[in-house]
Design a protein around this motif. Structure first.
Motif, PDB file in Angstrom:
ATOM      1  N   ALA A   1      -9.879 -41.789  -2.346  1.00 26.37           N
ATOM      2  CA  ALA A   1      -8.620 -42.513  -1.870  1.00 26.37           C
ATOM      3  C   ALA A   1      -7.316 -41.003  -1.856  1.00 26.37           C
ATOM      4  O   ALA A   1      -6.748 -42.401  -0.433  1.00 26.37           O
ATOM      5  N   LEU A   2      -7.831 -40.262  -1.079  1.00 32.01           N
ATOM      6  CA  LEU A   2      -7.785 -39.126  -0.329  1.00 32.01           C
ATOM      7  C   LEU A   2      -7.830 -39.757   0.759  1.00 32.01           C
ATOM      8  O   LEU A   2      -6.903 -39.581   1.660  1.00 32.01           O
ATOM      9  N   ARG A   3      -9.325 -39.798   1.136  1.00 30.85           N
ATOM     10  CA  ARG A   3      -9.865 -40.103   2.529  1.00 30.85           C
ATOM     11  C   ARG A   3      -9.045 -41.268   2.948  1.00 30.85           C
ATOM     12  O   ARG A   3      -8.404 -41.926   4.850  1.00 30.85           O
ATOM     13  N   THR A   4      -8.686 -42.771   2.078  1.00 33.48           N
ATOM     14  CA  THR A   4      -7.882 -43.436   2.731  1.00 33.48           C
ATOM     15  C   THR A   4      -7.005 -44.250   2.778  1.00 33.48           C
ATOM     16  O   THR A   4      -6.298 -44.222   4.248  1.00 33.48           O
ATOM     17  N   LEU A   5      -5.879 -42.899   1.981  1.00 26.77           N
ATOM     18  CA  LEU A   5      -4.419 -42.553   2.611  1.00 26.77           C
ATOM     19  C   LEU A   5      -4.455 -41.762   3.696  1.00 26.77           C
ATOM     20  O   LEU A   5      -3.614 -41.771   4.582  1.00 26.77           O
ATOM     21  N   GLU A   6      -5.525 -41.181   4.204  1.00 32.01           N
ATOM     22  CA  GLU A   6      -4.784 -39.904   5.254  1.00 32.01           C
ATOM     23  C   GLU A   6      -5.587 -40.999   6.794  1.00 32.01           C
ATOM     24  O   GLU A   6      -5.163 -40.550   7.869  1.00 32.01           O
ATOM     25  N   ARG A   7      -5.935 -42.105   6.153  1.00 39.38           N
ATOM     26  CA  ARG A   7      -5.872 -43.525   7.190  1.00 39.38           C
ATOM     27  C   ARG A   7      -5.306 -43.816   7.605  1.00 39.38           C
ATOM     28  O   ARG A   7      -4.353 -45.476   8.493  1.00 39.38           O
ATOM     29  N   VAL A   8      -3.874 -44.043   6.344  1.00 37.95           N
ATOM     30  CA  VAL A   8      -3.222 -45.465   6.442  1.00 37.95           C
ATOM     31  C   VAL A   8      -1.829 -44.834   7.591  1.00 37.95           C
ATOM     32  O   VAL A   8      -1.218 -44.033   7.119  1.00 37.95           O
ATOM     33  N   PRO A   9      -1.637 -45.641   8.335  1.00 35.39           N
ATOM     34  CA  PRO A   9      -1.032 -45.483   9.478  1.00 35.39           C
ATOM     35  C   PRO A   9       1.428 -45.515   9.014  1.00 35.39           C
ATOM     36  O   PRO A   9       1.335 -45.276   8.087  1.00 35.39           O
ATOM     37  N   ASP A  10       1.729 -43.256   9.306  1.00 31.36           N
ATOM     38  CA  ASP A  10       2.683 -43.720   9.165  1.00 31.36           C
ATOM     39  C   ASP A  10       2.757 -43.001   7.883  1.00 31.36           C
ATOM     40  O   ASP A  10       4.366 -42.372   7.282  1.00 31.36           O
ATOM     41  N   LEU A  11       1.466 -42.100   7.495  1.00 28.21           N
ATOM     42  CA  LEU A  11       1.513 -41.402   6.401  1.00 28.21           C
ATOM     43  C   LEU A  11       1.400 -40.255   7.287  1.00 28.21           C
ATOM     44  O   LEU A  11       0.768 -39.803   7.621  1.00 28.21           O
ATOM     45  N   ARG A  12       1.363 -38.847   6.407  1.00 29.74           N
ATOM     46  CA  ARG A  12       1.243 -37.328   6.819  1.00 29.74           C
ATOM     47  C   ARG A  12       0.925 -36.749   5.415  1.00 29.74           C
ATOM     48  O   ARG A  12       1.699 -37.132   4.109  1.00 29.74           O
ATOM     49  N   ASP A  13       0.809 -35.351   5.835  1.00 30.42           N
ATOM     50  CA  ASP A  13       0.841 -34.593   4.205  1.00 30.42           C
ATOM     51  C   ASP A  13       0.434 -35.392   2.987  1.00 30.42           C
ATOM     52  O   ASP A  13       1.344 -34.969   2.113  1.00 30.42           O
ATOM     53  N   VAL A  14      -1.401 -35.605   3.520  1.00 33.20           N
ATOM     54  CA  VAL A  14      -1.336 -36.538   2.156  1.00 33.20           C
ATOM     55  C   VAL A  14      -2.341 -35.373   0.980  1.00 33.20           C
ATOM     56  O   VAL A  14      -3.125 -34.540   1.694  1.00 33.20           O
ATOM     57  N   THR A  15      -1.405 -35.609   0.122  1.00 34.32           N
ATOM     58  CA  THR A  15      -2.953 -34.068  -1.055  1.00 34.32           C
ATOM     59  C   THR A  15      -2.545 -35.232  -2.460  1.00 34.32           C
ATOM     60  O   THR A  15      -2.446 -35.758  -2.635  1.00 34.32           O
ATOM     61  N   SER A  16      -4.038 -34.138  -3.181  1.00 33.39           N
ATOM     62  CA  SER A  16      -4.434 -34.896  -4.465  1.00 33.39           C
ATOM     63  C   SER A  16      -3.744 -33.706  -5.304  1.00 33.39           C
ATOM     64  O   SER A  16      -4.286 -32.662  -4.671  1.00 33.39           O
ATOM     65  N   SER A  17      -3.580 -34.031  -6.699  1.00 31.19           N
ATOM     66  CA  SER A  17      -3.372 -32.923  -7.249  1.00 31.19           C
ATOM     67  C   SER A  17      -4.074 -34.245  -9.124  1.00 31.19           C
ATOM     68  O   SER A  17      -2.946 -35.104  -9.432  1.00 31.19           O
ATOM     69  N   GLY A  18      -5.010 -33.509  -9.726  1.00 38.17           N
ATOM     70  CA  GLY A  18      -5.369 -34.134 -10.362  1.00 38.17           C
ATOM     71  C   GLY A  18      -5.899 -35.451 -10.502  1.00 38.17           C
ATOM     72  O   GLY A  18      -6.549 -36.109  -9.160  1.00 38.17           O
ATOM     73  N   ARG A  19      -5.319 -36.943 -11.045  1.00 33.22           N
ATOM     74  CA  ARG A  19      -5.406 -37.454 -10.859  1.00 33.22           C
ATOM     75  C   ARG A  19      -4.081 -38.490  -9.975  1.00 33.22           C
ATOM     76  O   ARG A  19      -4.534 -39.509  -9.323  1.00 33.22           O
ATOM     77  N   THR A  20      -3.506 -38.013  -9.449  1.00 35.37           N
ATOM     78  CA  THR A  20      -2.733 -38.122  -8.170  1.00 35.37           C
ATOM     79  C   THR A  20      -2.629 -37.823  -7.140  1.00 35.37           C
ATOM     80  O   THR A  20      -2.829 -36.654  -6.377  1.00 35.37           O
ATOM     81  N   VAL A  21      -2.102 -38.836  -6.173  1.00 36.63           N
ATOM     82  CA  VAL A  21      -2.369 -38.641  -4.298  1.00 36.63           C
ATOM     83  C   VAL A  21      -0.930 -39.054  -4.473  1.00 36.63           C
ATOM     84  O   VAL A  21      -0.486 -39.653  -4.393  1.00 36.63           O
ATOM     85  N   ARG A  22      -0.700 -37.661  -3.363  1.00 40.17           N
ATOM     86  CA  ARG A  22       0.447 -38.182  -2.758  1.00 40.17           C
ATOM     87  C   ARG A  22       0.598 -37.416  -0.673  1.00 40.17           C
ATOM     88  O   ARG A  22      -0.211 -37.527  -0.593  1.00 40.17           O
ATOM     89  N   ALA A  23       2.166 -39.070  -0.585  1.00 37.68           N
ATOM     90  CA  ALA A  23       2.128 -38.328   0.919  1.00 37.68           C
ATOM     91  C   ALA A  23       3.326 -38.948   1.533  1.00 37.68           C
ATOM     92  O   ALA A  23       3.897 -38.428   0.209  1.00 37.68           O
TER      93      ALA A  23
END
Length: 336
Positions: free
Chosen positions: A263-285
């Protein structure tokens, strides 16, 4: 960047480049609890120190309240230099530590009267002040009961009242609501808001509860590893984070590290998202328009075959601020 350091009528508390190292033995490496910590607080306000256990909050309180000396730096409380005139500082402050200070075998009123007498008040004035504080904290009906019969919330109210009994210019509250249930914590917040207005006292509040700092503190500093990593009003700190928080929980409650990594790798490729991080099972952007970005996030995760348990969009929070400046969430550190 630390705030400017000046003393005068607009400064009730000043910590300037404080350093404190604890040495426990020859074979144990020293622990630097404070590493150049700096901040200042205005009179008659609540100033919050936010951070996880071990960040340096309690050591800061000990230095400012004269319980320990810093290795370097300067501290001023109520216009008095802590190192030069500790006895004057002690007369100007109240301190409510994490552990209870009341005598369980005395009544609430007796505890308050004793605290007032120890501060040099006459018997008549001590009794009047005790009655005043029992009324202010909603403890009149419990004033004649032994403190050992008090609930956790009532006991903490009594501790705070004892810290205020001599009308200090500065009150130190070290984790005042730790261990309280949500209802008792909310009641304590309301009492603290009322009492700071009534007593015109400057309060240094240390806490690791984000909501507590957001509600009570006019200004706050986020402390990490003995340093201030961010400071300002809660709104200033949140507004500094441009855009919305997009939060996605991946997989089931047990978590799947491979799914989170995917999910982290996937969201890093989504346009207009930035500061993508993960903690446990949670991914934030972060996204400038979180509501518009969320459908693209869900579509990308679905196309990658990644199960989503929950997804949300929210305005920046203090947890987002902490994550931005430390690289991890405060809640995660507190639970560790």
């Amino acid at each position: 960047m630390a705030p400017p350091h000046t003393t005068g009528p607009t400064t009730a508390l000043l910590a300037d480049a404080l350093v404190k190292t604890y040495r426990s033995g020859r074979r144990t490496p020293p622990v630097r609890a404070l590493d150049g910590l700096s901040f200042e607080a205005e009179p008659g306000t609540v100033f919050g120190l936010l951070g996880p256990n071990g960040a340096g909050k309690s050591t800061t309180v000990k230095v400012l309240s004269t319980l320990t000396r810093p290795d370097a730096g300067r501290a001023v409380v109520a216009g008095v230099d802590v190192l030069r005139h500790p006895e004057k500082v002690r007369r100007a402050i109240g301190l409510v530590a994490q552990r209870p200070v009341s005598d369980p075998m005395h009544t609430g009123r007796e505890n308050l009267v004793l605290a007032a007498r120890l501060q040099g008040m006459s018997g008549r004035d001590a009794r009047a002040r005790a009655d005043e504080l029992l009324d202010r904290f909603g403890l009149v009906d419990a004033g004649a009961r032994l403190a050992k019969t008090y609930s956790g919330g009532m006991a903490r109210k009594l501790d705070v009242a004892m810290g205020l009994v001599h009308r200090p210019r500065v009150l130190f509250l070290d984790e005042p609501t730790t261990g309280l249930d949500p209802e008792a914590r909310a009641q304590m917040w309301a009492e603290l808001e009322a009492v700071t207005r009534a007593e015109l006292t400057t309060v240094l509040l240390t806490t690791h509860y984000l909501e507590e700092a957001d509600r009570l503190a006019r200004r706050l500093a986020i402390v990490d590893r003995g340093r201030v990593v961010a400071h300002g009003t809660p709104d200033e700190l949140k507004d500094d984070l441009r855009g919305d928080a997009v939060v996605v929980q991946v997989g089931r409650e047990t978590g799947d590290p491979s799914a989170v990594a995917a999910a982290l790798r996937t969201l890093e490729r989504v346009p207009d998202l930035r500061d993508v991080t993960s903690s446990g099972r949670t991914v934030r952007a972060r996204a400038d328009r979180g509501g518009a970005a969320l459908p693209h996030v869900l579509a990308a995760l679905d196309q990658a075959g990644i199960q989503v348990a929950a997804a949300s969009v929210a305005r920046p929070s203090l947890d987002d601020v902490y994550l931005r400046h430390t690289g991890r969430t405060l809640d995660e550190e507190v639970a560790a």
